[in-house]
Design an enzyme around this catalytic site. Structure first.
Site, PDB file in Angstrom:
ATOM      1  CG  HIS A 126     -61.211 -22.824 -12.119  1.00  0.00           C
ATOM      2  ND1 HIS A 126     -62.459 -22.393 -12.518  1.00  0.00           N
ATOM      3  CD2 HIS A 126     -61.122 -22.577 -10.794  1.00  0.00           C
ATOM      4  CE1 HIS A 126     -63.094 -21.901 -11.474  1.00  0.00           C
ATOM      5  NE2 HIS A 126     -62.310 -22.002 -10.412  1.00  0.00           N
ATOM      6  CG  HIS A 139     -67.422 -23.873  -6.980  1.00  0.00           C
ATOM      7  ND1 HIS A 139     -68.415 -22.920  -6.920  1.00  0.00           N
ATOM      8  CD2 HIS A 139     -66.254 -23.220  -6.741  1.00  0.00           C
ATOM      9  CE1 HIS A 139     -67.879 -21.739  -6.657  1.00  0.00           C
ATOM     10  NE2 HIS A 139     -66.571 -21.890  -6.551  1.00  0.00           N
TER      11      HIS A 139
END
Length: 331
Positions: A48, A90
């Site tokens: 991730h 992100h």
């Protein structure tokens, strides 16, 4: 024995989330081979944003560290600058993972879309994490793709908040093409593009039906067939998965004639990962891919380490929540 994530690592994990974030080495595709007749396979483990328990997320340092740990699949997030460049970050704002607040005071809330590439490339994207990473930069998508290739890794690419960036699907496809990522080698086993936005994935499917795609969410089992028209994967929050729901997904074929795959996010607890593997998920997205991979290997060697009663997930008799229910955008 089961490997446990050290307290220092769990502290890093707690700091990663925007709200309830909890989020790979494995060969081959970001989902297991498609046909049930071949029997269950161990889930692919997906890093991730790289390996953010050991390096700042979504940076080249993070995927380099993932590569050194043997993590083949990494996940990232793609957004667009004010002047139209695609970058890997992100949050839709720069404050949490860069020094934008210090360098550009008075420009709150420091939205990605309000800054040019030149301005963003001046930011430090590493010192917030640890002084060892001072000077790490927010990478462009092109530079990131080239480094993933250099590392012999594979990519789960998320088109982040596409509603903020009209036309980003076509631009992403163009960048993938320029970087050599639309050849057969990448298309057939090295690339998945995912999004929380079904309309965005439908646009991508029209542009490049050959690209493998994943929908981030947990539609009701009865609704999965409509998603299978444009998505090869359904990738839900791991807390919304049941064995029955996984089986319902696997019973359907996606747009390429292979069964729907399920990749769960974001899983940093070893026992939960083992439970999900036993449910038959095809992939596990995690902040600590080396730890989760080791736990899955342990379970393969000694499946008695986890009782069936310990499997994660809600009541197997029920469906996961509707896809319209609010989800923590943690991927």
């Amino acid at each position: 024995m089961r490997i446990r994530i050290a307290p220092a690592v769990t502290g890093v994990l707690a700091g990663l989330s925007l709200s309830t974030l909890a989020s790979v080495p494995a060969p081959e595709v970001a989902a297991a081979p498609a046909h049930a007749a071949e029997g269950p396979a161990a889930p692919v483990v997906i890093g991730h944003r790289g390996v953010p328990v050991e390096a700042p997320e979504n940076t080249l340092a993070s995927i380099d560290r993932a590569a050194r740990l043997g993590t083949v699949w990494v996940e990232n997030d793609v957004q667009r600058t004010k002047d139209g460049a695609l970058i890997v970050i992100h949050d839709t704002t720069l404050e949490r993972t860069t020094d934008a607040k210090r360098r550009y005071p008075g420009r709150a809330p420091w939205k990605v879309a309000d800054f040019t590439l030149d301005e963003i490339e001046k930011l430090d994207a590493g010192s917030w994490y640890d002084s060892r990473f001072t000077g790490e930069r927010v990478p462009t998508l092109d530079r990131y793709l080239r480094r993933v290739d250099h590392n012999h890794q594979k990519l789960l690419l998320e088109v982040k908040a596409p509603e903020l960036y009209p036309g980003i699907e076509r631009q992403t496809v163009a960048e993938l093409r320029r970087s050599g990522w639309l050849d057969r080698q990448h298309i057939d086993g090295g690339l998945v593009v995912q999004s929380f936005s079904a309309p965005s994935l439908k646009t991508l499917h029209k542009l490049r039906p050959d690209i493998k795609k994943g929908f981030l969410g947990a539609p009701k089992a009865a609704d999965l067939r409509s998603y299978a028209e444009f998505a090869d994967q359904i990738n839900p929050d791991h807390t919304r998965i049941t064995a029955d729901w996984v089986a319902a997904a696997h019973a359907l074929d996606g747009p390429h004639g292979r069964r729907l795959e399920v990749c769960a996010w974001t899983v940093d607890d070893e026992d939960k990962a083992v439970g999900l593997a036993r449910m038959g998920v095809d992939g596990i997205i995690t902040n600590a891919p080396h730890v989760i991979a080791a736990a899955l290997d342990d379970d393969a060697d000694d499946p008695s380490l986890l009782n069936d009663d310990d499997r994660p997930g809600p009541d197997p008799a029920g469906d996961p929540a509707d896809e319209d229910a609010p989800l923590d955008d943690a991927v």
